[in-house]
Design an enzyme around this catalytic site. Sequence first.
Site, PDB file in Angstrom:
ATOM      1  N   ASN A   1       0.816  -1.218   0.000  1.00  0.00           N
ATOM      2  CA  ASN A   1       0.000   0.000   0.000  1.00  0.00           C
ATOM      3  C   ASN A   1       0.844   1.260   0.000  1.00  0.00           C
ATOM      4  O   ASN A   1       0.406   2.298  -0.469  1.00  0.00           O
ATOM      5  CB  ASN A   1      -0.963  -0.002   1.189  1.00  0.00           C
TER       6      ASN A   1
ATOM      7  N   LYS B   1      -9.951 -13.297   1.208  1.00  0.00           N
ATOM      8  CA  LYS B   1      -9.298 -12.154   0.544  1.00  0.00           C
ATOM      9  C   LYS B   1     -10.064 -11.728  -0.704  1.00  0.00           C
ATOM     10  O   LYS B   1     -10.105 -12.469  -1.687  1.00  0.00           O
ATOM     11  CB  LYS B   1      -7.870 -12.550   0.116  1.00  0.00           C
TER      12      LYS B   1
ATOM     13  N   LYS C   1       1.303  -8.250  10.790  1.00  0.00           N
ATOM     14  CA  LYS C   1       2.653  -7.696  11.015  1.00  0.00           C
ATOM     15  C   LYS C   1       3.118  -7.997  12.432  1.00  0.00           C
ATOM     16  O   LYS C   1       4.258  -8.403  12.645  1.00  0.00           O
ATOM     17  CB  LYS C   1       2.660  -6.178  10.789  1.00  0.00           C
TER      18      LYS C   1
HETATM   19  P1  ADP Z   1       0.853  -2.933   4.060  1.00  0.00           P
HETATM   20  O1  ADP Z   1       0.510  -2.645   2.639  1.00  0.00           O
HETATM   21  O2  ADP Z   1       2.121  -2.280   4.491  1.00  0.00           O
HETATM   22  O3  ADP Z   1       0.768  -4.379   4.431  1.00  0.00           O
HETATM   23  P2  ADP Z   1      -1.624  -2.489   5.524  1.00  0.00           P
HETATM   24  O4  ADP Z   1      -2.557  -1.414   5.079  1.00  0.00           O
HETATM   25  O5  ADP Z   1      -1.987  -3.896   5.274  1.00  0.00           O
HETATM   26  O6  ADP Z   1      -0.215  -2.102   4.926  1.00  0.00           O
HETATM   27  O7  ADP Z   1      -1.355  -2.350   7.097  1.00  0.00           O
HETATM   28  C1  ADP Z   1      -0.912  -1.137   7.711  1.00  0.00           C
HETATM   29  C2  ADP Z   1      -2.101  -0.333   8.242  1.00  0.00           C
HETATM   30  O8  ADP Z   1      -2.665  -0.947   9.411  1.00  0.00           O
HETATM   31  C3  ADP Z   1      -1.753   1.049   8.749  1.00  0.00           C
HETATM   32  O9  ADP Z   1      -1.618   1.974   7.710  1.00  0.00           O
HETATM   33  C4  ADP Z   1      -2.946   1.354   9.669  1.00  0.00           C
HETATM   34  O10 ADP Z   1      -3.924   2.108   8.969  1.00  0.00           O
HETATM   35  C5  ADP Z   1      -3.519  -0.010  10.019  1.00  0.00           C
HETATM   36  N1  ADP Z   1      -3.623  -0.341  11.445  1.00  0.00           N
HETATM   37  C6  ADP Z   1      -4.553  -1.167  11.951  1.00  0.00           C
HETATM   38  N2  ADP Z   1      -4.421  -1.330  13.261  1.00  0.00           N
HETATM   39  C7  ADP Z   1      -3.332  -0.586  13.633  1.00  0.00           C
HETATM   40  C8  ADP Z   1      -2.681  -0.347  14.887  1.00  0.00           C
HETATM   41  N3  ADP Z   1      -3.113  -0.904  16.017  1.00  0.00           N
HETATM   42  N4  ADP Z   1      -1.589   0.474  14.887  1.00  0.00           N
HETATM   43  C9  ADP Z   1      -1.169   1.047  13.752  1.00  0.00           C
HETATM   44  N5  ADP Z   1      -1.751   0.849  12.535  1.00  0.00           N
HETATM   45  C10 ADP Z   1      -2.828   0.045  12.469  1.00  0.00           C
HETATM   46 MG    MG Z   2      -0.986  -5.578   4.360  1.00  0.00          MG
END
Ligand code: ADP
Ligand code: MG
Length: 311
Positions: free
Chosen positions: A11, A126, A272
Amino acid sequence: MSRIVIALGGNALGKTPLEQQAAVKNTTGSIIDLLEEGHQIVLTHGNGPQIGMINLAFELATASKEKTPAMPFPECGAMSQGYIGYHLQNALGREIRSRGITKSVATIVTQVVVDPNDVAFSRPTKPIGSFYSEKEAASLKAEKGYEMVEDAGRGYRRVVPSPLPVDIAEKDIIKNLVDCGQLVITCGGGGIPVIRDGDQLKGIPAVIDKDFASEKLAEMIEADFLVILTAVERVALNFGSAREKWLAQMTVKEAKEYCAQGHFASGSMLPKVKASLQFVASGKNKKSLITSLEKVKEGLSGRTGTIIVKH
Ligand code: ADP
Ligand code: MG
């Protein structure tokens, strides 16, 4: 010298080729700094928006009068690995040459083996590709056997399973290249999901979470450090609420408790944190960092980000 797996969020890579090239440039300097300091680096990346774009383009082209063949989902994944890998190795290669470093960078098209008995196959989660009406969804289900679900009031979408990674088919060559100090881009989009069938690996329509695939890779190549770069600088408790609290550090035990308390969204931050704690728990002196693409340097020097430690 450390062996570091760095996972870039799909993203954070932008939505168009131009945006992606610009986003890639943001990290290039920091990654090559690490290489110059003598660390061994392996890069992985997400592909959600990019595989979505490729899949949609083929769906539209196949439906048009032009004779474009239908493109299976694993092939779309392979294309996204090549497309993102090309931008990464192009930008990183330029930085390497401009600094006179005698190392090379290459992308490996990576197949990740999953277990056909994974529970994920009984519950596809998904969403991929375009939105359809209820009627269109019903005929796709009948014609192609796609699993279709209503997606948040926006229409029907195809859903595929998200199984866990079990093995990385190209792990030996990845390890060999890393041992020689070469810069490797691998496991793009969590890898092309394959199942074993005798001597054959068969691509299947599924999405492996890139955070879990990166963790698997980090364990397999005996990395010291797993760095997950995304759109936020730190992990938060009570994310998005008035009681939001940004975390500088979590132990494995704390991270498990926070996961159980539901602090992390399931399709985004939860994998993550789970990947990080699993990696840290997998051996001695292993650590993990979650921070943003822009803050990678400060994060690695301990000035920001959320670090996950054993105790
Ligand atoms: P990537 O493409 O890096 O995998 P994602 O959109 O899947 O990114 O995951 C990152 C997002 O998770 C952040 O941008 C945020 O909006 C969201 N998020 C959800 N829960 C949390 C949390 N507890 N702390 C921080 N971010 C969070
Ligand atoms: Mg992701």
